[in-house]
Design a protein around this motif. Structure first.
Motif, PDB file in Angstrom:
ATOM      1  N   LEU A  81       0.917  -1.204   0.104  1.00 29.53           N
ATOM      2  CA  LEU A  81       0.195   0.052  -0.037  1.00 29.53           C
ATOM      3  C   LEU A  81       0.731   1.217  -0.022  1.00 29.53           C
ATOM      4  O   LEU A  81       2.133   1.312   0.602  1.00 29.53           O
ATOM      5  CB  LEU A  81      -0.820   0.004   1.155  1.00 29.53           C
ATOM      6  CG  LEU A  81      -1.871  -1.327   1.437  1.00 29.53           C
ATOM      7  CD1 LEU A  81      -2.562  -0.937   2.631  1.00 29.53           C
ATOM      8  CD2 LEU A  81      -2.800  -0.993   0.216  1.00 29.53           C
ATOM      9  N   PRO A  82       0.368   2.362  -0.631  1.00 25.94           N
ATOM     10  CA  PRO A  82       1.223   3.578  -0.425  1.00 25.94           C
ATOM     11  C   PRO A  82       1.085   4.259   0.930  1.00 25.94           C
ATOM     12  O   PRO A  82       0.383   3.885   1.644  1.00 25.94           O
ATOM     13  CB  PRO A  82       0.391   4.458  -1.612  1.00 25.94           C
ATOM     14  CG  PRO A  82      -0.984   4.063  -1.591  1.00 25.94           C
ATOM     15  CD  PRO A  82      -0.991   2.450  -1.317  1.00 25.94           C
ATOM     16  N   PRO A  83       2.334   4.692   1.116  1.00 20.75           N
ATOM     17  CA  PRO A  83       2.350   5.467   2.422  1.00 20.75           C
ATOM     18  C   PRO A  83       1.272   6.289   2.785  1.00 20.75           C
ATOM     19  O   PRO A  83       0.815   7.043   1.892  1.00 20.75           O
ATOM     20  CB  PRO A  83       3.642   6.154   2.351  1.00 20.75           C
ATOM     21  CG  PRO A  83       4.104   6.316   1.224  1.00 20.75           C
ATOM     22  CD  PRO A  83       3.425   5.412   0.395  1.00 20.75           C
ATOM     23  N   ARG A  84       0.879   6.640   4.162  1.00 17.45           N
ATOM     24  CA  ARG A  84      -0.116   7.580   4.451  1.00 17.45           C
ATOM     25  C   ARG A  84       0.668   9.002   4.764  1.00 17.45           C
ATOM     26  O   ARG A  84       1.649   8.953   5.233  1.00 17.45           O
ATOM     27  CB  ARG A  84      -0.981   6.958   5.472  1.00 17.45           C
ATOM     28  CG  ARG A  84      -1.945   5.895   5.244  1.00 17.45           C
ATOM     29  CD  ARG A  84      -2.849   5.439   6.558  1.00 17.45           C
ATOM     30  NE  ARG A  84      -1.857   4.512   7.293  1.00 17.45           N
ATOM     31  CZ  ARG A  84      -2.061   4.317   8.450  1.00 17.45           C
ATOM     32  NH1 ARG A  84      -3.106   4.669   9.355  1.00 17.45           N
ATOM     33  NH2 ARG A  84      -1.259   3.360   9.225  1.00 17.45           N
ATOM     34  N   ASP A  85      -0.362   9.703   4.446  1.00 17.38           N
ATOM     35  CA  ASP A  85       0.115  11.354   4.873  1.00 17.38           C
ATOM     36  C   ASP A  85       0.278  11.403   6.449  1.00 17.38           C
ATOM     37  O   ASP A  85      -0.559  10.954   7.224  1.00 17.38           O
ATOM     38  CB  ASP A  85      -0.608  12.282   4.408  1.00 17.38           C
ATOM     39  CG  ASP A  85      -0.421  12.415   2.853  1.00 17.38           C
ATOM     40  OD1 ASP A  85       0.554  11.945   2.431  1.00 17.38           O
ATOM     41  OD2 ASP A  85      -1.354  13.030   2.267  1.00 17.38           O
TER      42      ASP A  85
END
Length: 88
Positions: A81-85
């Motif tokens: 998954l893409p990193p969360r802000d």
């Protein structure tokens, strides 16, 4: 009757320097060069071999000698998954 076989032999106790020693008959062969000796409250003495620890090189050599795992035992793919802000 138990499935444990118990062997029994007489052996001699002798002086070795300032310590008492016991001869272990050859048919009671123990692996390695070290043992653990325990004396219980009732005087019973047990002798057991110390398990030799593998060095990191021995572990790697052992792992390399193992056959590959069958595919059904492989770990499943993990969705990256893409990193969360993150608010700093």
């Amino acid at each position: 009757m138990s499935d444990r076989t118990i062997k029994e032999k007489r052996s001699r106790i002798f002086m070795n320097g300032r310590s008492r020693a016991v001869r272990i008959p050859s048919d009671f062969e123990l692996e390695g060069d070290e043992v653990i000796i325990r004396q219980e409250h009732n005087g019973l003495i047990t002798i057991e071999p110390v398990e030799k620890k593998m060095t990191p090189r021995e572990v790697i050599a052992w792992l390399r000698a193992q056959p590959p795992l069958p595919e059904e035992e492989w770990l499943p793919e993990i969705e990256d998954l893409p990193p969360r802000d993150v608010d700093l």
